[in-house]
Write a protein that holds these residues in place. Structure first.
Motif, mmCIF file in Angstrom:
data_model
loop_
_atom_site.group_PDB
_atom_site.id
_atom_site.type_symbol
_atom_site.label_atom_id
_atom_site.label_comp_id
_atom_site.label_asym_id
_atom_site.label_seq_id
_atom_site.Cartn_x
_atom_site.Cartn_y
_atom_site.Cartn_z
ATOM 1 N N MET A 290 -52.658 -87.055 63.895
ATOM 2 C CA MET A 290 -52.226 -86.006 64.387
ATOM 3 C C MET A 290 -51.151 -84.906 65.066
ATOM 4 O O MET A 290 -50.959 -84.758 64.249
ATOM 5 C CB MET A 290 -53.712 -85.118 64.474
ATOM 6 N N LEU A 291 -50.706 -86.138 65.886
ATOM 7 C CA LEU A 291 -49.713 -86.250 66.905
ATOM 8 C C LEU A 291 -48.344 -86.718 65.907
ATOM 9 O O LEU A 291 -47.308 -85.752 66.011
ATOM 10 C CB LEU A 291 -49.496 -87.335 67.817
ATOM 11 N N SER A 292 -48.437 -87.457 64.770
ATOM 12 C CA SER A 292 -47.504 -88.068 64.761
ATOM 13 C C SER A 292 -46.621 -86.800 63.436
ATOM 14 O O SER A 292 -45.733 -85.981 63.507
ATOM 15 C CB SER A 292 -47.309 -88.912 63.655
ATOM 16 N N ASP A 293 -48.231 -86.308 62.380
ATOM 17 C CA ASP A 293 -48.122 -84.831 61.675
ATOM 18 C C ASP A 293 -46.518 -83.343 62.398
ATOM 19 O O ASP A 293 -46.602 -83.177 62.113
ATOM 20 C CB ASP A 293 -49.655 -84.646 61.041
ATOM 21 N N MET A 294 -47.947 -83.702 63.453
ATOM 22 C CA MET A 294 -47.495 -82.022 64.616
ATOM 23 C C MET A 294 -45.578 -82.716 64.818
ATOM 24 O O MET A 294 -44.769 -81.489 65.174
ATOM 25 C CB MET A 294 -48.139 -82.503 65.876
ATOM 26 N N GLU A 295 -45.602 -83.760 64.574
ATOM 27 C CA GLU A 295 -44.160 -83.802 64.891
ATOM 28 C C GLU A 295 -42.838 -83.574 64.442
ATOM 29 O O GLU A 295 -41.978 -83.415 63.837
ATOM 30 C CB GLU A 295 -43.521 -85.676 65.332
ATOM 31 N N ASP A 296 -43.629 -84.813 62.620
ATOM 32 C CA ASP A 296 -43.065 -83.994 61.324
ATOM 33 C C ASP A 296 -42.629 -82.772 61.095
ATOM 34 O O ASP A 296 -41.188 -82.327 60.771
ATOM 35 C CB ASP A 296 -43.699 -85.248 60.930
ATOM 36 N N ASP A 297 -43.511 -82.222 61.707
ATOM 37 C CA ASP A 297 -43.697 -80.603 60.915
ATOM 38 C C ASP A 297 -42.624 -79.356 62.311
ATOM 39 O O ASP A 297 -42.040 -78.607 61.849
ATOM 40 C CB ASP A 297 -44.789 -80.047 61.216
#
Length: 120
Positions: free
Chosen positions: A112-119
């Motif tokens: 989830m944190l990785s996805d947030m960083e990608d966004d």
């Protein structure tokens, strides 16, 4: 939009079932919560006044105008602001602090944190 616990019970029925006649909402909440019909209809009318629900005719069909995700985000932000002085990391620390967290949970949190960083 602030929805109280009783109003969230109404919304929960709509989020699970989709558009639903008021009488069916009243029937379900009588069984699960013990409310009488008048209580349920009063709460439905409050949700309509707050523009969380739309009434359609015929049959007094209730339709959610706000998604569960939107309400969850608003309620979470209010909690963070009110209890954790606007700090999401303090909320996170309180949620996992002193508890055993499984490897699977840690993996999902990292994702989830990785996805947030990608966004970002």
């Amino acid at each position: 939009m602030k929805l109280y616990d009783s109003e969230l019970k109404i919304m929960d029925v709509l989020w699970r079932r989709g558009d639903t006649p008021a009488r069916e909402i009243a029937s379900e909440l009588k069984q699960t919560v013990g409310w009488n019909v008048n209580t349920t209809y009063t709460l439905i009318k409050r949700c309509i006044a707050k523009e969380a629900i739309k009434r359609q005719e015929p049959g007094f069909v209730c339709c959610a105008l706000v998604s569960q995700e939107t309400v969850q985000q608003e309620e979470t932000q209010e909690l963070i602001d009110r209890v954790f002085a606007g700090s999401a990391d303090k909320l996170f620390a309180a949620l996992v602090g002193g508890r055993q967290v499984s490897a699977e949970t840690l993996r999902r949190l990292r994702d989830m944190l990785s996805d947030m960083e990608d966004d970002a």
